[in-house]
Design a protein around this motif. Structure first.
Motif, PDB file in Angstrom:
ATOM      1  N   ASN A   4      37.952  23.871   7.020  1.00 38.88           N
ATOM      2  CA  ASN A   4      38.337  23.816   5.604  1.00 38.88           C
ATOM      3  C   ASN A   4      37.222  24.348   4.713  1.00 38.88           C
ATOM      4  O   ASN A   4      37.477  25.073   3.736  1.00 38.88           O
ATOM      5  CB  ASN A   4      38.690  22.381   5.209  1.00 38.88           C
ATOM      6  CG  ASN A   4      40.002  21.927   5.816  1.00 38.88           C
ATOM      7  OD1 ASN A   4      40.864  22.747   6.149  1.00 38.88           O
ATOM      8  ND2 ASN A   4      40.170  20.616   5.960  1.00 38.88           N
TER       9      ASN A   4
ATOM     10  N   LYS B 263      37.888  20.108  11.864  1.00 35.91           N
ATOM     11  CA  LYS B 263      38.842  20.337  10.767  1.00 35.91           C
ATOM     12  C   LYS B 263      38.113  20.494   9.441  1.00 35.91           C
ATOM     13  O   LYS B 263      38.428  21.385   8.640  1.00 35.91           O
ATOM     14  CB  LYS B 263      39.834  19.180  10.701  1.00 35.91           C
ATOM     15  CG  LYS B 263      40.903  19.346   9.634  1.00 35.91           C
ATOM     16  CD  LYS B 263      41.883  18.182   9.673  1.00 35.91           C
ATOM     17  CE  LYS B 263      42.951  18.345   8.597  1.00 35.91           C
ATOM     18  NZ  LYS B 263      43.918  17.205   8.609  1.00 35.91           N
ATOM     19  N   ALA B 264      37.110  19.638   9.171  1.00 37.66           N
ATOM     20  CA  ALA B 264      36.363  19.730   7.925  1.00 37.66           C
ATOM     21  C   ALA B 264      35.582  21.039   7.842  1.00 37.66           C
ATOM     22  O   ALA B 264      35.516  21.672   6.777  1.00 37.66           O
ATOM     23  CB  ALA B 264      35.417  18.535   7.814  1.00 37.66           C
TER      24      ALA B 264
ATOM     25  N   ARG C  48      37.125  28.114   4.852  1.00 33.90           N
ATOM     26  CA  ARG C  48      38.176  28.730   4.018  1.00 33.90           C
ATOM     27  C   ARG C  48      37.787  28.684   2.544  1.00 33.90           C
ATOM     28  O   ARG C  48      37.957  29.680   1.809  1.00 33.90           O
ATOM     29  CB  ARG C  48      39.498  28.000   4.247  1.00 33.90           C
ATOM     30  CG  ARG C  48      40.056  28.134   5.656  1.00 33.90           C
ATOM     31  CD  ARG C  48      41.469  27.574   5.723  1.00 33.90           C
ATOM     32  NE  ARG C  48      41.932  27.483   7.099  1.00 33.90           N
ATOM     33  CZ  ARG C  48      41.914  26.381   7.823  1.00 33.90           C
ATOM     34  NH1 ARG C  48      41.455  25.254   7.278  1.00 33.90           N
ATOM     35  NH2 ARG C  48      42.348  26.369   9.068  1.00 33.90           N
TER      36      ARG C  48
END
Length: 304
Positions: free
Chosen positions: A251, A247-248, A254
């Motif tokens: 992120n 998830k990190a 992005r």
């Protein structure tokens, strides 16, 4: 008057009872035989063959126990060798990085051996003991050739720990030790047991394919999480756990796609906190000071 006396009539003989007819009882075996789609003769023939096969197996087991089959097999192999079925040539393909001398030493041990005596599976298992060999196919090519096809492992990273450097593949298998700088453009994995996390690291980077090509190395920190190094010099600290790290990383991908974080004045990104991101800039370098005496002396040297 004489009276006529009636002679007593003889009693009618009763008919002798007829003997009872015997009823044939059908056994369960006969009932089963009648349900089968085979005739009785065919079934008897099958039973005979099964009995003969059982006797053959027992005879073979007894002969093997007595050592007769081994002797017969050796004689068979000797006859095969005399007939030309003997290893005269060895063909090995697929070798690029493998130590060819070691491979040929192993395979050539089968040279001049009768083809039936070549243990194909043993030769293959012996070849798989070398780190570079991922798989091997060994086959007899009659009448006199033993063909070996080598499938090598591909180095994907350099594993650095305690001052040692080793080439490893995508599964973390150590292929060979190397010197610093001999790995070329391969990424470097730092830390003890980092090679055991290679599969998990590749799976993590595959989720952010745009960043994967820019990763130059990774450090396995505390045997629990990754720090990623990029070709432009930055370091990205990821949290513990596969899900949190993925998830990190997504992120960060992005944010980099929107703000172009890589290749600027930022040198460290810390995403271990799921609620906040910490960035650190590169320290500013002050311009070198030049003494006025040096400037005046230079000016004096330029005057005619």
């Amino acid at each position: 008057m004489a009276t006529a006396t009636r002679k007593p009539t003889a009693k009618r003989k009763a008919a002798a009872p007829s003997p009872r007819q015997k009823v044939r009882q059908i056994s369960w075996v006969d009932k089963l035989m009648r349900t089968l789609p085979f005739s009785e003769e065919e079934v008897q023939r099958v039973i005979t063959w099964v009995f003969l096969a059982a006797l053959t197996v027992l005879a073979f087991a007894a002969a093997q126990y007595a050592g007769l089959t081994a002797t017969a097999y050796q004689q068979y192999a000797a006859l095969a060798a005399k007939a030309g079925f003997q290893v005269q040539r060895v063909e090995v393909t697929g070798m690029e990085r493998v130590d060819q001398l070691k491979v040929y030493q192993l395979v050539l041990a089968e040279k001049d051996r009768a083809m039936p005596l070549v243990d194909i599976e043993k030769v293959r298992n012996d070849l798989l003991q070398y780190g570079w060999i991922k798989d091997a196919r060994v086959a007899r090519r009659l009448p006199d050739t033993l063909a070996v096809e080598i499938i090598e492992r591909k180095p994907t990273a350099i594993w650095q720990r305690d001052g040692k450097y080793s080439l490893i593949d995508a599964d973390g298998i150590v292929l060979a030790n190397v010197r610093p700088g001999e790995g070329g453009d391969l990424p470097t994995l730092n830390g003890n047991d980092a090679n055991r996390q290679t599969i998990a690291l590749n799976a993590l980077l595959d989720q952010a394919s745009a960043l994967k090509a820019q990763v130059s190395g990774a450090t396995w920190v505390g045997n629990r999480r990754w720090d990623l190094q990029f070709q432009t010099g930055e370091t990205l600290a990821l949290p513990e756990g596969e899900a949190a790290a993925a998830k990190a990383l997504l992120n960060f991908a992005r944010m980099d796609g929107v703000h172009r974080l890589l290749g600027r004045d930022l040198i460290h990104f810390d995403l271990r906190d799921p609620d906040r991101a910490y960035f650190r800039k590169a320290p500013k370098t002050e311009p070198a000071k030049v003494e006025t005496n040096e400037i005046s002396s230079k000016n004096n040297g330029q005057t005619a």
